[in-house]
Design an enzyme around this catalytic site. Sequence first.
Site, PDB file in Angstrom:
ATOM      1  N   LYS A  80    -102.735  88.656 -79.368  1.00 53.37           N
ATOM      2  CA  LYS A  80    -101.710  89.007 -80.534  1.00 53.37           C
ATOM      3  C   LYS A  80    -100.178  89.219 -80.235  1.00 53.37           C
ATOM      4  O   LYS A  80    -100.301  90.173 -79.087  1.00 53.37           O
ATOM      5  CB  LYS A  80    -102.046  90.117 -81.784  1.00 53.37           C
ATOM      6  CG  LYS A  80    -101.737  89.474 -82.993  1.00 53.37           C
ATOM      7  CD  LYS A  80    -102.397  88.688 -83.663  1.00 53.37           C
ATOM      8  CE  LYS A  80    -102.015  88.653 -85.214  1.00 53.37           C
ATOM      9  NZ  LYS A  80    -102.767  87.683 -85.957  1.00 53.37           N
ATOM     10  N   VAL A 182     -99.650  86.561-101.769  1.00 56.76           N
ATOM     11  CA  VAL A 182     -99.624  85.095-102.183  1.00 56.76           C
ATOM     12  C   VAL A 182     -98.667  84.150-101.241  1.00 56.76           C
ATOM     13  O   VAL A 182     -97.845  83.447-101.587  1.00 56.76           O
ATOM     14  CB  VAL A 182     -99.579  84.706-103.548  1.00 56.76           C
ATOM     15  CG1 VAL A 182    -100.655  85.304-104.324  1.00 56.76           C
ATOM     16  CG2 VAL A 182     -98.169  85.412-104.036  1.00 56.76           C
ATOM     17  N   HIS A 184     -98.745  82.161 -97.160  1.00 56.51           N
ATOM     18  CA  HIS A 184     -99.295  80.899 -96.912  1.00 56.51           C
ATOM     19  C   HIS A 184    -101.007  80.755 -97.319  1.00 56.51           C
ATOM     20  O   HIS A 184    -101.252  79.815 -97.707  1.00 56.51           O
ATOM     21  CB  HIS A 184     -99.324  80.717 -95.421  1.00 56.51           C
ATOM     22  CG  HIS A 184     -97.820  80.711 -94.793  1.00 56.51           C
ATOM     23  ND1 HIS A 184     -96.925  81.783 -94.237  1.00 56.51           N
ATOM     24  CD2 HIS A 184     -96.956  79.581 -94.790  1.00 56.51           C
ATOM     25  CE1 HIS A 184     -95.767  81.364 -93.935  1.00 56.51           C
ATOM     26  NE2 HIS A 184     -95.767  79.962 -94.200  1.00 56.51           N
ATOM     27  N   VAL A 185    -101.557  81.935 -96.865  1.00 62.44           N
ATOM     28  CA  VAL A 185    -103.039  81.600 -97.102  1.00 62.44           C
ATOM     29  C   VAL A 185    -103.416  82.037 -98.685  1.00 62.44           C
ATOM     30  O   VAL A 185    -104.043  81.254 -99.304  1.00 62.44           O
ATOM     31  CB  VAL A 185    -103.933  82.713 -96.232  1.00 62.44           C
ATOM     32  CG1 VAL A 185    -105.190  82.578 -96.521  1.00 62.44           C
ATOM     33  CG2 VAL A 185    -103.577  82.413 -94.763  1.00 62.44           C
TER      34      VAL A 185
HETATM   35  P1  NAD Z   1     -97.839  85.445 -95.389  1.00 59.19           P
HETATM   36  O1  NAD Z   1     -96.666  86.345 -94.622  1.00 59.19           O
HETATM   37  O2  NAD Z   1     -97.678  83.974 -95.470  1.00 59.19           O
HETATM   38  O3  NAD Z   1     -98.288  86.131 -96.517  1.00 59.19           O
HETATM   39  C1  NAD Z   1     -98.438  87.367 -96.727  1.00 59.19           C
HETATM   40  C2  NAD Z   1     -97.949  87.760 -98.026  1.00 59.19           C
HETATM   41  O4  NAD Z   1     -98.576  89.075 -98.483  1.00 59.19           O
HETATM   42  C3  NAD Z   1     -96.431  88.069 -98.335  1.00 59.19           C
HETATM   43  O5  NAD Z   1     -96.314  87.157 -99.575  1.00 59.19           O
HETATM   44  C4  NAD Z   1     -96.347  89.244 -98.256  1.00 59.19           C
HETATM   45  O6  NAD Z   1     -94.976  89.651 -99.167  1.00 59.19           O
HETATM   46  C5  NAD Z   1     -97.366  89.754 -99.175  1.00 59.19           C
HETATM   47  N1  NAD Z   1     -97.353  91.276 -99.004  1.00 59.19           N
HETATM   48  C6  NAD Z   1     -97.133  91.933 -97.976  1.00 59.19           C
HETATM   49  N2  NAD Z   1     -97.477  93.450 -98.251  1.00 59.19           N
HETATM   50  C7  NAD Z   1     -98.072  93.187 -99.507  1.00 59.19           C
HETATM   51  C8  NAD Z   1     -98.339  94.356-100.418  1.00 59.19           C
HETATM   52  N3  NAD Z   1     -98.246  95.651-100.125  1.00 59.19           N
HETATM   53  N4  NAD Z   1     -98.862  93.904-101.711  1.00 59.19           N
HETATM   54  C9  NAD Z   1     -98.841  92.575-101.990  1.00 59.19           C
HETATM   55  N5  NAD Z   1     -98.416  91.779-101.279  1.00 59.19           N
HETATM   56  C10 NAD Z   1     -97.737  92.147-100.013  1.00 59.19           C
HETATM   57  O7  NAD Z   1     -98.896  85.615 -94.188  1.00 59.19           O
HETATM   58  P2  NAD Z   1    -100.208  84.563 -94.262  1.00 59.19           P
HETATM   59  O8  NAD Z   1    -100.372  83.713 -93.104  1.00 59.19           O
HETATM   60  O9  NAD Z   1    -100.627  84.132 -95.727  1.00 59.19           O
HETATM   61  O10 NAD Z   1    -101.473  85.685 -93.827  1.00 59.19           O
HETATM   62  C11 NAD Z   1    -102.013  86.654 -94.703  1.00 59.19           C
HETATM   63  C12 NAD Z   1    -103.020  87.441 -93.988  1.00 59.19           C
HETATM   64  O11 NAD Z   1    -104.086  86.926 -93.561  1.00 59.19           O
HETATM   65  C13 NAD Z   1    -102.555  88.413 -93.074  1.00 59.19           C
HETATM   66  O12 NAD Z   1    -103.162  89.632 -92.820  1.00 59.19           O
HETATM   67  C14 NAD Z   1    -102.793  87.487 -91.727  1.00 59.19           C
HETATM   68  O13 NAD Z   1    -102.916  88.204 -90.469  1.00 59.19           O
HETATM   69  C15 NAD Z   1    -104.296  86.956 -92.378  1.00 59.19           C
HETATM   70  N6  NAD Z   1    -104.653  85.704 -91.355  1.00 59.19           N
HETATM   71  C16 NAD Z   1    -103.771  84.623 -91.611  1.00 59.19           C
HETATM   72  C17 NAD Z   1    -104.039  83.519 -90.990  1.00 59.19           C
HETATM   73  C18 NAD Z   1    -103.390  82.063 -91.296  1.00 59.19           C
HETATM   74  O14 NAD Z   1    -103.794  81.030 -90.956  1.00 59.19           O
HETATM   75  N7  NAD Z   1    -102.186  82.090 -91.833  1.00 59.19           N
HETATM   76  C19 NAD Z   1    -105.321  83.666 -90.401  1.00 59.19           C
HETATM   77  C20 NAD Z   1    -106.337  84.371 -90.293  1.00 59.19           C
HETATM   78  C21 NAD Z   1    -105.866  85.788 -90.807  1.00 59.19           C
END
Ligand code: NAD
Length: 350
Positions: A80, A182, A184-185
């Site tokens: 990572k 809310v 990307h995922v």
């Molecule tokens: P992202 O940055 O697009 O979205 C994360 C969201 O969480 C953001 O909108 C952020 O403002 C919000 N957030 C942060 N702290 C918060 C809180 N205390 N309360 C409410 N909202 C909060 O990230 P992503 O790519 O959607 O990933 C989300 C999670 O999934 C992460 O933990 C990431 O490691 C995990 N993940 C992502 C992927 C992927 O394909 N993108 C794959 C596996 C795991």
Amino acid sequence: MGIFDHAEFDDHESLHFFNDEASGLRVIIAVHSTVLGPAAGGCRRWSYASDADALTDALRLSRGMTYKNAVASLPFGGGKAVILADDAAPKSSELFAALGRKVDSLGGSYITAEDVGVSIDDMQHVRQQTKFVFGLPQSGDSAGGDPSPWTAIGVFWGINAAVKTRLGRDSCEGLTVAVQGVGHVGGHLCKLLHEAGAKILVADVNRENLKIVSDSLPVEIISPSEILYADADVLAPCALGNILTSATIPKIKAKLIAGAANNQLSTVADGARLADREILFAPDYVINAGGIISVWHEYNGASSADQVRRDVEKIPQRLEALFRDAAESGRPTNELADELARRLIAAGRK
Ligand code: NAD
């Protein structure tokens, strides 16, 4: 601050601290294991309270990637990259180009992709400096591109598997799902949940992301401080880790927890705390493997989106097997998943 006696140090193979004065890039790249293949895992950019917190995150996230890739049967180890976000060094093409050079200097032992706080556009700048970056747009039906929709699909199918096991229902129709984060995922997941007829509660600390989701879907917005304890059937954490703790678990009302966020449990013992409360926990690195499965097919080349889908479909099957083992053995799902991952890595080492 000790490294080798750090509580989260788990025989990581290498740790790299890079500083690029010109762009302001400060990044920690943790290579946990290359036993099963190159250490694959996304790049996170976050504003940490301290450098120590960033190191802890890099150590935990990279180990999680080793386990995730092993359980998903991918020929990848785990790593990572964690960029220390700094107002003095905002996101820029130079910063990500510098990241690309640092990743390249590791010669392919670490391969990167996007994670929290990093976009496909950012990764295009990384690509100009190294071939060891994935999650980039591909032409035609080739596998690749933004991994997040695949992560969301895997999580959605995983939620359905958990709903069947815990609630004895065949779909999410009529259920209330609380989605924390809310981005990307989480954004994609809300769309899938809505199509399935679920009522959706959302919270985010980023108003822009909340607006994008609430403008397009009938979601109910609640406060970030309340989302974990919402009156919901399902809690889907899709923000950051370390949220399921001895303090938060007693207040959770959902009957099952299944979401994308990495490292949701603060400690291994928190899995047992959830099990004691009969809250079914879908281990995060099992349910959220859709994105890295897409990355693997992109890395492999000559793969189609159909092949990605077939592999992502195995996620709910893996979860059902874990849920069955947990019911039969009376042991927490996270412990069983960790044991499975460690067995697979040990077998790979032999
Ligand atoms: P992202 O940055 O697009 O979205 C994360 C969201 O969480 C953001 O909108 C952020 O403002 C919000 N957030 C942060 N702290 C918060 C809180 N205390 N309360 C409410 N909202 C909060 O990230 P992503 O790519 O959607 O990933 C989300 C999670 O999934 C992460 O933990 C990431 O490691 C995990 N993940 C992502 C992927 C992927 O394909 N993108 C794959 C596996 C795991």
